[in-house]
Design a protein around this motif. Structure first.
Motif, PDB file in Angstrom:
ATOM      1  N   LYS A   1     -16.135   2.470  -3.488  1.00 17.67           N
ATOM      2  CA  LYS A   1     -15.636   2.353  -3.432  1.00 17.67           C
ATOM      3  C   LYS A   1     -14.633   1.895  -4.100  1.00 17.67           C
ATOM      4  N   THR A   2     -12.804   1.659  -3.203  1.00 20.23           N
ATOM      5  CA  THR A   2     -12.046   2.090  -3.869  1.00 20.23           C
ATOM      6  C   THR A   2     -10.879   0.578  -3.370  1.00 20.23           C
ATOM      7  N   SER A   3      -9.767   0.651  -3.842  1.00 20.40           N
ATOM      8  CA  SER A   3      -8.793   0.035  -3.031  1.00 20.40           C
ATOM      9  C   SER A   3      -7.294   1.328  -2.814  1.00 20.40           C
ATOM     10  N   LEU A   4      -7.846   1.948  -2.602  1.00 21.22           N
ATOM     11  CA  LEU A   4      -6.961   2.862  -1.724  1.00 21.22           C
ATOM     12  C   LEU A   4      -7.031   3.083   0.109  1.00 21.22           C
ATOM     13  N   HIS A   5      -6.128   2.711   0.674  1.00 15.36           N
ATOM     14  CA  HIS A   5      -6.055   2.488   1.894  1.00 15.36           C
ATOM     15  C   HIS A   5      -5.995   3.997   2.608  1.00 15.36           C
ATOM     16  N   LYS A   6      -6.712   4.644   3.314  1.00 13.93           N
ATOM     17  CA  LYS A   6      -6.930   5.316   3.396  1.00 13.93           C
ATOM     18  C   LYS A   6      -5.772   6.084   3.875  1.00 13.93           C
ATOM     19  N   ARG A   7      -5.047   5.651   5.417  1.00 13.26           N
ATOM     20  CA  ARG A   7      -3.573   5.735   6.133  1.00 13.26           C
ATOM     21  C   ARG A   7      -2.438   5.851   5.128  1.00 13.26           C
TER      22      ARG A   7
ATOM     23  N   ASN B   1     -10.574  10.049  14.203  1.00 13.48           N
ATOM     24  CA  ASN B   1      -9.203   9.430  14.646  1.00 13.48           C
ATOM     25  C   ASN B   1      -9.243   8.527  14.390  1.00 13.48           C
ATOM     26  N   LYS B   2     -10.339   7.559  14.162  1.00  9.79           N
ATOM     27  CA  LYS B   2     -10.593   5.792  13.590  1.00  9.79           C
ATOM     28  C   LYS B   2      -9.485   5.520  12.300  1.00  9.79           C
ATOM     29  N   PHE B   3      -9.691   6.511  11.545  1.00  9.07           N
ATOM     30  CA  PHE B   3      -9.184   6.335   9.936  1.00  9.07           C
ATOM     31  C   PHE B   3      -9.044   7.964   9.529  1.00  9.07           C
ATOM     32  N   PRO B   4      -8.188   8.769   9.703  1.00  6.28           N
ATOM     33  CA  PRO B   4      -7.598   9.633   9.410  1.00  6.28           C
ATOM     34  C   PRO B   4      -6.301   9.752   8.307  1.00  6.28           C
ATOM     35  N   PHE B   5      -6.147  10.834   7.270  1.00  4.99           N
ATOM     36  CA  PHE B   5      -5.064  10.862   6.401  1.00  4.99           C
ATOM     37  C   PHE B   5      -3.243  10.319   7.930  1.00  4.99           C
ATOM     38  N   CYS B   6      -2.653  10.277   7.241  1.00  3.18           N
ATOM     39  CA  CYS B   6      -1.539   9.588   7.120  1.00  3.18           C
ATOM     40  C   CYS B   6       0.074   9.510   6.932  1.00  3.18           C
ATOM     41  N   HIS B   7       1.241   9.341   7.331  1.00  3.13           N
ATOM     42  CA  HIS B   7       2.272   9.285   6.476  1.00  3.13           C
ATOM     43  C   HIS B   7       3.527   8.355   7.089  1.00  3.13           C
ATOM     44  N   LEU B   8       4.164   7.733   7.253  1.00  2.00           N
ATOM     45  CA  LEU B   8       4.889   6.812   8.026  1.00  2.00           C
ATOM     46  C   LEU B   8       5.614   8.227   9.853  1.00  2.00           C
ATOM     47  N   GLY B   9       5.367   9.365   8.848  1.00  2.23           N
ATOM     48  CA  GLY B   9       5.912  10.264  10.096  1.00  2.23           C
ATOM     49  C   GLY B   9       5.057  10.320  11.193  1.00  2.23           C
ATOM     50  N   ALA B  10       3.293  10.524  11.312  1.00  2.00           N
ATOM     51  CA  ALA B  10       2.454  10.836  11.702  1.00  2.00           C
ATOM     52  C   ALA B  10       1.642  10.629  11.029  1.00  2.00           C
ATOM     53  N   CYS B  11       0.628  10.951  11.458  1.00  6.64           N
ATOM     54  CA  CYS B  11      -1.491  10.676  10.850  1.00  6.64           C
ATOM     55  C   CYS B  11      -1.786  12.284  11.394  1.00  6.64           C
ATOM     56  N   TYR B  12      -2.847  13.272  10.607  1.00  2.00           N
ATOM     57  CA  TYR B  12      -3.316  14.404  10.624  1.00  2.00           C
ATOM     58  C   TYR B  12      -4.652  14.188  11.223  1.00  2.00           C
TER      59      TYR B  12
END
Length: 461
Positions: free
Chosen positions: A376-382, A320-331
């Motif tokens: 490497k991409t410029s997409l931030h994972k969260r 859970n250091k770098f999970p997928f997220c949106h404004l409401g919660a993280c997965y």
């Protein structure tokens, strides 16, 4: 007669006398403008100057010098031919004397033509200077008259002309033949992703709504006899861990929940070789997943029941250091995302050294799996909720609302070209999509959404 009636009659007489006095009196008022009078004489002078310039610069006069130059050029060529003939046919007698006399007359006419040309050139030069000065003066005087344009008619006329030019240019661009479309930078024969249709499948699994996290799909490179099989992995321990994979020999069997084939990976949850996180895929009759409590990709061979591993770069994010997220919660526990496409298996992850931006590696097959080069991409994972691969291109989705998900980003692993404006939206049947993977064998996206198994059609250009 009552006093009230008498009062009204007196009022009526007064009104009539007042109206007669107003009618008989002449009413006049003087209208005085507050501004300076418009200088119409100055405007007439400007108009006269413009007409005079137009008369001086006529097409016949402008073309006169060009005609003289052309005539002089032809006469010189003619003189050159006559001299050449004389050189070849001179008999030293009467013929030569006559030819020389003719050439002498030609030279005299040419000199006259040159003098006329010089005179015309100087006249046009003087005329051009005079017209230039006159036009500058007219321009200055017209500028001074703009102060009388209280309704800004001249300004609006100029604006209308500008709009007409823009409209004409737009019409020309619309009528012009459009250029051929630029081919996508990828070598993918399907072209880029342009739409997601569906859902095509929407069913709750036999586990009901007990386990919100999990994954399901097909093996793009199945073992012989398993071409139509489907697999399902619900995270049955704290929505984080699983220790077996369930297989069905058809989609209808999975929907009905009949005839499953369970294969155990580990003896318990959580322990060594336990599945951690929902982003699991199957490829080549082997299961690829994030290993328990380790920045490592595990590969479980369903035939030999053996687990082999390949470590990710040091300090890669897990737990859970770098999970997928949106404004409401993280997965939770989505630090590692395993994906399949036409070329095999990929893994997306990140690290603090890369500031949380997604890193990408292909998991190359062999007796022991190993990682290909790191991209490497410029997409931030969260900022993303899921990623999937299709024909060497990484796509990312984000949460729009409870009913909508959007594919908004792509990264071409061959060229390094990124796009952040795809705007490919599709309908969700449940609020959250906890795993999403593309199957190149049937061009479908398989999503595990709040305990429901959902599939979509991926439409390419």
């Amino acid at each position: 007669m009552s006093s009230l009636v008498l009062a009204w009659r007196i009022v009526g007489v007064v009104i009539i006398l007042f109206m007669q006095s107003v009618t008989a009196t002449d009413c006049a008022c003087e209208l005085a403008g507050g501004g300076k009078p418009f200088p119409k004489d100055k405007l007439l002078s400007i108009e006269t100057s413009a007409i005079k310039c137009n008369e001086n610069i006529q097409l016949a006069k402008v073309s006169e010098e060009a005609s003289l130059r052309l005539g002089l050029h032809k006469r010189l060529l003619q003189l050159q031919d006559e001299v050449s003939v004389l050189e070849q046919e001179d008999d030293g007698g009467l013929y030569g004397a006559v030819s020389l006399r003719i050439i002498e007359m030609e030279l005299a006419e040419i000199l006259q033509l040159i003098n006329r040309l010089n005179t015309t050139h100087n006249m046009h030069r003087s005329l051009g200077a005079n017209v230039h000065g006159t036009m500058q003066q007219v321009q200055a005087e017209l500028k001074s008259l703009e102060e009388f344009d209280h309704m800004q008619i001249a300004q609006k006329l100029e604006e209308n002309k500008r709009l007409q030019r823009s409209l004409a240019q737009c019409q020309e661009e619309l009528q012009a033949t459009p250029p051929p479309p630029t081919p996508p930078p990828s070598n993918c024969p399907h072209g880029p992703l342009i739409r997601v249709d569906g859902p095509r499948t929407y069913t709750i699994t036999q586990y009901g709504t007990s386990y919100h996290y999990g994954s399901w799909g097909r093996d793009p490179k199945p073992a012989r006899g398993k071409e139509g099989w489907y697999w399902l992995i619900p995270l049955t321990s704290s929505n984080v861990y699983a220790n077996y994979v369930r297989q069905y020999n058809s989609l209808s069997a999975l929907v009905a929940g009949v005839g499953p084939v369970d294969v155990s990976i580990a003896s318990a949850n959580p322990t060594t070789n336990t599945i951690q996180g929902p982003n699991v895929v199957m490829y080549g009759d082997a299961l690829y997943y994030g290993c328990y409590n380790s920045p490592t990709v595990c590969r479980f061979n369903l035939t030999s029941r053996q687990v082999t591993t390949v470590a990710l770069p040091a300090n890669s994010g897990i737990n859970n250091k770098f999970p997928f997220c949106h404004l409401g919660a993280c997965y939770v526990y989505t630090d590692l995302d395993l994906m399949t496409d036409d070329s095999g298996v990929w893994v997306a992850y990140t690290s603090a050294e890369n500031f949380g931006d997604v890193m990408l590696n292909q998991v190359e097959s062999g007796d022991v799996p190993r990682l290909g080069r790191t991209l490497k991409t410029s997409l931030h994972k969260r900022t993303a909720t899921n990623t999937f691969m299709a024909c060497g291109v990484l796509y990312a989705t984000r949460y729009v609302d409870k009913e909508t998900e959007e594919v908004f980003y792509s990264f071409d692993s061959r060229t390094g070209v990124e796009r952040h404006n795809l705007n490919i939206r599709f309908k969700k049947m449940q609020t959250n999509i906890h795993s999403l993977n593309y199957d190149p064998s049937d061009h479908k996206l398989y999503a595990y959404s709040d305990a429901y198994a959902v599939s979509y059609d991926a439409i390419f250009e």
